[in-house]
Write a protein that holds these residues in place. Structure first.
Motif, PDB file in Angstrom:
ATOM      1  N   ASN A  23      -0.433  11.523  -6.015  1.00  0.00           N
ATOM      2  CA  ASN A  23      -0.241  12.503  -7.094  1.00  0.00           C
ATOM      3  C   ASN A  23       0.018  13.963  -6.409  1.00  0.00           C
ATOM      4  O   ASN A  23      -0.345  14.132  -5.219  1.00  0.00           O
ATOM      5  N   SER A  30      -6.790   6.710  -7.502  1.00  0.00           N
ATOM      6  CA  SER A  30      -7.123   5.234  -7.608  1.00  0.00           C
ATOM      7  C   SER A  30      -5.929   4.547  -6.976  1.00  0.00           C
ATOM      8  O   SER A  30      -4.748   4.881  -6.550  1.00  0.00           O
ATOM      9  N   VAL A  32      -3.055   2.546  -5.297  1.00  0.00           N
ATOM     10  CA  VAL A  32      -2.605   2.308  -3.926  1.00  0.00           C
ATOM     11  C   VAL A  32      -3.187   3.411  -3.296  1.00  0.00           C
ATOM     12  O   VAL A  32      -3.590   3.394  -1.947  1.00  0.00           O
ATOM     13  N   ASP A  33      -2.963   4.697  -3.470  1.00  0.00           N
ATOM     14  CA  ASP A  33      -3.750   5.999  -3.256  1.00  0.00           C
ATOM     15  C   ASP A  33      -5.011   5.620  -2.693  1.00  0.00           C
ATOM     16  O   ASP A  33      -5.476   6.076  -1.677  1.00  0.00           O
ATOM     17  N   THR A 121       4.746   2.378 -10.715  1.00  0.00           N
ATOM     18  CA  THR A 121       4.883   1.383 -11.493  1.00  0.00           C
ATOM     19  C   THR A 121       3.642   0.871 -11.978  1.00  0.00           C
ATOM     20  O   THR A 121       3.236  -0.126 -12.704  1.00  0.00           O
ATOM     21  N   ILE A 123      -0.138   3.457 -12.762  1.00  0.00           N
ATOM     22  CA  ILE A 123      -0.862   4.424 -13.613  1.00  0.00           C
ATOM     23  C   ILE A 123       0.251   5.075 -14.145  1.00  0.00           C
ATOM     24  O   ILE A 123       0.114   5.474 -15.169  1.00  0.00           O
TER      25      ILE A 123
HETATM   26  N1  AR6 Z   1      -0.990  -2.191  -1.677  1.00  0.00           N
HETATM   27  C1  AR6 Z   1       0.326  -2.085  -2.392  1.00  0.00           C
HETATM   28  N2  AR6 Z   1       0.665  -1.822  -3.608  1.00  0.00           N
HETATM   29  C2  AR6 Z   1      -0.593  -1.704  -4.031  1.00  0.00           C
HETATM   30  C3  AR6 Z   1      -1.955  -1.556  -3.854  1.00  0.00           C
HETATM   31  C4  AR6 Z   1      -1.879  -1.908  -2.398  1.00  0.00           C
HETATM   32  N3  AR6 Z   1      -3.248  -1.840  -1.766  1.00  0.00           N
HETATM   33  N4  AR6 Z   1      -2.629  -1.165  -4.812  1.00  0.00           N
HETATM   34  C5  AR6 Z   1      -1.893  -1.097  -5.962  1.00  0.00           C
HETATM   35  N5  AR6 Z   1      -0.728  -1.154  -5.515  1.00  0.00           N
HETATM   36  P1  AR6 Z   1      -0.355   3.160  -8.506  1.00  0.00           P
HETATM   37  P2  AR6 Z   1       1.551   5.182  -9.527  1.00  0.00           P
HETATM   38  C6  AR6 Z   1       0.421  -0.977  -6.493  1.00  0.00           C
HETATM   39  O1  AR6 Z   1      -1.033   3.068  -9.951  1.00  0.00           O
HETATM   40  O2  AR6 Z   1       1.976   4.293 -10.777  1.00  0.00           O
HETATM   41  C7  AR6 Z   1      -3.080   7.051  -8.202  1.00  0.00           C
HETATM   42  O3  AR6 Z   1      -4.372   7.512  -8.834  1.00  0.00           O
HETATM   43  C8  AR6 Z   1       0.413  -1.356  -7.922  1.00  0.00           C
HETATM   44  O4  AR6 Z   1       0.447  -2.919  -8.339  1.00  0.00           O
HETATM   45  O5  AR6 Z   1      -1.325   2.918  -7.278  1.00  0.00           O
HETATM   46  O6  AR6 Z   1       2.580   5.870  -8.635  1.00  0.00           O
HETATM   47  C9  AR6 Z   1      -2.568   8.144  -7.526  1.00  0.00           C
HETATM   48  O7  AR6 Z   1      -3.408   9.051  -7.081  1.00  0.00           O
HETATM   49  C10 AR6 Z   1       1.685  -0.634  -8.599  1.00  0.00           C
HETATM   50  O8  AR6 Z   1       2.562  -1.603  -8.539  1.00  0.00           O
HETATM   51  O9  AR6 Z   1       0.758   4.277  -8.482  1.00  0.00           O
HETATM   52  C11 AR6 Z   1      -1.970   9.018  -8.762  1.00  0.00           C
HETATM   53  O10 AR6 Z   1      -2.512   9.845  -9.522  1.00  0.00           O
HETATM   54  C12 AR6 Z   1       1.877   0.229  -7.506  1.00  0.00           C
HETATM   55  O11 AR6 Z   1       1.105   0.021  -6.393  1.00  0.00           O
HETATM   56  C13 AR6 Z   1      -1.312   7.763  -9.742  1.00  0.00           C
HETATM   57  O12 AR6 Z   1      -2.424   6.665  -9.294  1.00  0.00           O
HETATM   58  C14 AR6 Z   1       1.707   1.901  -7.678  1.00  0.00           C
HETATM   59  O13 AR6 Z   1       0.608   1.791  -8.758  1.00  0.00           O
HETATM   60  C15 AR6 Z   1       0.108   7.298  -9.232  1.00  0.00           C
HETATM   61  O14 AR6 Z   1       0.599   6.223 -10.035  1.00  0.00           O
END
Ligand code: AR6
Length: 168
Positions: A23, A30, A32-33, A121, A123
């Motif tokens: 972000n 939370s 992947v971050d 995809t 949060i």
């Molecule tokens: N390895 C690969 N992909 C993953 C993993 C992992 N370990 N964990 C989750 N995913 P999201 P966003 C996938 O929510 O939508 C954070 O808080 C997950 O299934 O991580 O871009 C940041 O700080 C999904 O398909 O990221 C921001 O505030 C993809 O990663 C916000 O979330 C992205 O999901 C960013 O939201």
């Protein structure tokens, strides 16, 4: 340029760069971050803080690069995906920029292989099918690295990418 697809955890990838769906604060979150900062350790966050001190927040669609701490990858590229509203706030263009700017930053840093998660995809609620189509088309039209790996964590994204790649 090779394009590969894997179902799994991006923190396990031994590539030149993994991409973080961060972000704009760059200070973790939370999804992947959270996984990247947990597995990589505090040196990643320290470098994110230094970048913040220098340039302020990271704008949506832009990318920055840090060390990868304890991860098997050499570097982490942090990009900020768009929060999906109704598709009327430039979300598609901003997602294109995430992929494009991450690839360019990797190239500028002499890196050859990069692993992407499915940015926005989770949060940020970007529709998965459209996001995957965007990701693939940006990568294919910018073949500037040797290898790109899409790392899908959830079944739905994995199936979408598998279907899109099998139509090639
Ligand atoms: N390895 C690969 N992909 C993953 C993993 C992992 N370990 N964990 C989750 N995913 P999201 P966003 C996938 O929510 O939508 C954070 O808080 C997950 O299934 O991580 O871009 C940041 O700080 C999904 O398909 O990221 C921001 O505030 C993809 O990663 C916000 O979330 C992205 O999901 C960013 O939201």
């Amino acid at each position: 340029m090779k394009i590969n697809l894997i179902k799994g955890d991006i923190t396990k990838m031994k590539v030149d760069a993994i991409v973080n769906a961060a972000n704009s604060s760059l200070l973790g979150g939370s999804g992947v971050d959270g996984a990247i900062h947990r597995a990589g350790g505090s040196s990643i966050l320290e470098e994110c803080q230094q970048i913040r001190n220098k340039q302020g927040k990271c704008k949506t669609g832009e990318a920055v690069i840090t060390n990868a701490g304890n991860l098997p990858a050499k570097k982490v590229i942090h990009t900020v995906g768009p929060v999906y509203q109704k598709g009327e706030s430039n979300e598609k263009e901003l997602l294109v920029n995430c992929y494009k700017n991450s690839m360019l930053l990797a190239k500028e840093n002499g890196l050859h292989s990069i692993a992407f998660p499915c940015i926005s995809t989770g949060i940020y609620r970007f529709p998965k099918q459209i996001a995957a189509e965007i990701a693939l088309s940006v990568i294919k039209s910018n073949p500037i690295l040797d290898e790109v790996i899409f790392v899908c964590f959830d079944n739905e994204n994995y199936t979408i990418y598998k279907n899109l790649l099998s139509y090639e």
